[in-house]
Design an enzyme around this catalytic site. Sequence first.
Site, mmCIF file in Angstrom:
data_model
loop_
_atom_site.group_PDB
_atom_site.id
_atom_site.type_symbol
_atom_site.label_atom_id
_atom_site.label_comp_id
_atom_site.label_asym_id
_atom_site.label_seq_id
_atom_site.Cartn_x
_atom_site.Cartn_y
_atom_site.Cartn_z
ATOM 1 C CD GLU A 98 -3.229 0.039 0.608
ATOM 2 O OE1 GLU A 98 -2.961 0.969 -0.179
ATOM 3 O OE2 GLU A 98 -4.385 -0.247 0.938
ATOM 4 C CG ASP A 99 -0.936 4.856 -1.510
ATOM 5 O OD1 ASP A 99 -1.683 4.219 -0.730
ATOM 6 O OD2 ASP A 99 -1.375 5.697 -2.325
ATOM 7 C CG ASP A 102 -6.009 9.178 5.345
ATOM 8 O OD1 ASP A 102 -5.488 9.788 6.292
ATOM 9 O OD2 ASP A 102 -6.908 9.669 4.639
ATOM 10 C CG PHE A 151 -3.225 15.527 0.750
ATOM 11 C CD1 PHE A 151 -4.241 14.614 0.988
ATOM 12 C CD2 PHE A 151 -2.639 15.571 -0.501
ATOM 13 C CE1 PHE A 151 -4.682 13.755 -0.024
ATOM 14 C CE2 PHE A 151 -3.074 14.717 -1.515
ATOM 15 C CZ PHE A 151 -4.099 13.819 -1.274
ATOM 16 N NE ARG A 164 -1.376 8.402 -9.671
ATOM 17 C CZ ARG A 164 -2.120 7.998 -8.647
ATOM 18 N NH1 ARG A 164 -1.552 7.537 -7.553
ATOM 19 N NH2 ARG A 164 -3.428 8.039 -8.727
#
Length: 173
Positions: A98-99, A102, A151, A164
């Site tokens: 996963e990135d 959150d 963020f 990205r």
Amino acid sequence: MNPQLSEAPLIGVDAIQQRTAELGRRISKDFAGDEIVVVTVLKGALIFASDLIRHITAAQRLEFIRARSYQGRRSSGAVQISVWPECPLRDQNVLVVEDILDTGRTTAAILDRLDAEQPARLEYCALLDKPSRRERPLPPGYVGFTVEDHFVVGYGLDYEERYRELDAVYTLE
Ligand code: IMP
Ligand code: MG
């Protein structure tokens, strides 16, 4: 107003590369040579996964999941899954990549659905963790860096599909 990219990275290239190598070594050791089905969650984890898998010495199969839960800078809540692993996962050792964790909704939904396929082992590895925003409890996993409630973009992570390609992690203010 357009969000502004931080001048300096929050997490630089060297730190990311070092930590990724460390995670790869730990995963290789923990899986003790067993074959791993590495399930990369698109699109955000693409770049992290491509670096991580080259630090994992165990035999691997590469599979993908496409999950969406975000619109702009806020989670929309519902998790949509549009791509799913093609190989049977029953009795396999599965590592989800996963990135960022959150609210935890995406990872929780993915782990639930993967678990239903009865893998022998189910683990996850996330580049980033924002624990302050968690809404769904997650089992412990491999985590690269814990970040505050910023963020962040870059190294795979986007804001409306942009940024990205940046080689480090930046904040968007
Ligand atoms: P969760 O379901 O709320 O845990 O959100 C997970 C997904 O939202 C991640 O896989 C990212 O695609 C996206 N996301 C959450 N926080 C950020 C961020 O700070 N930057 C970019 N994407 C994020
Ligand atoms: Mg995203």
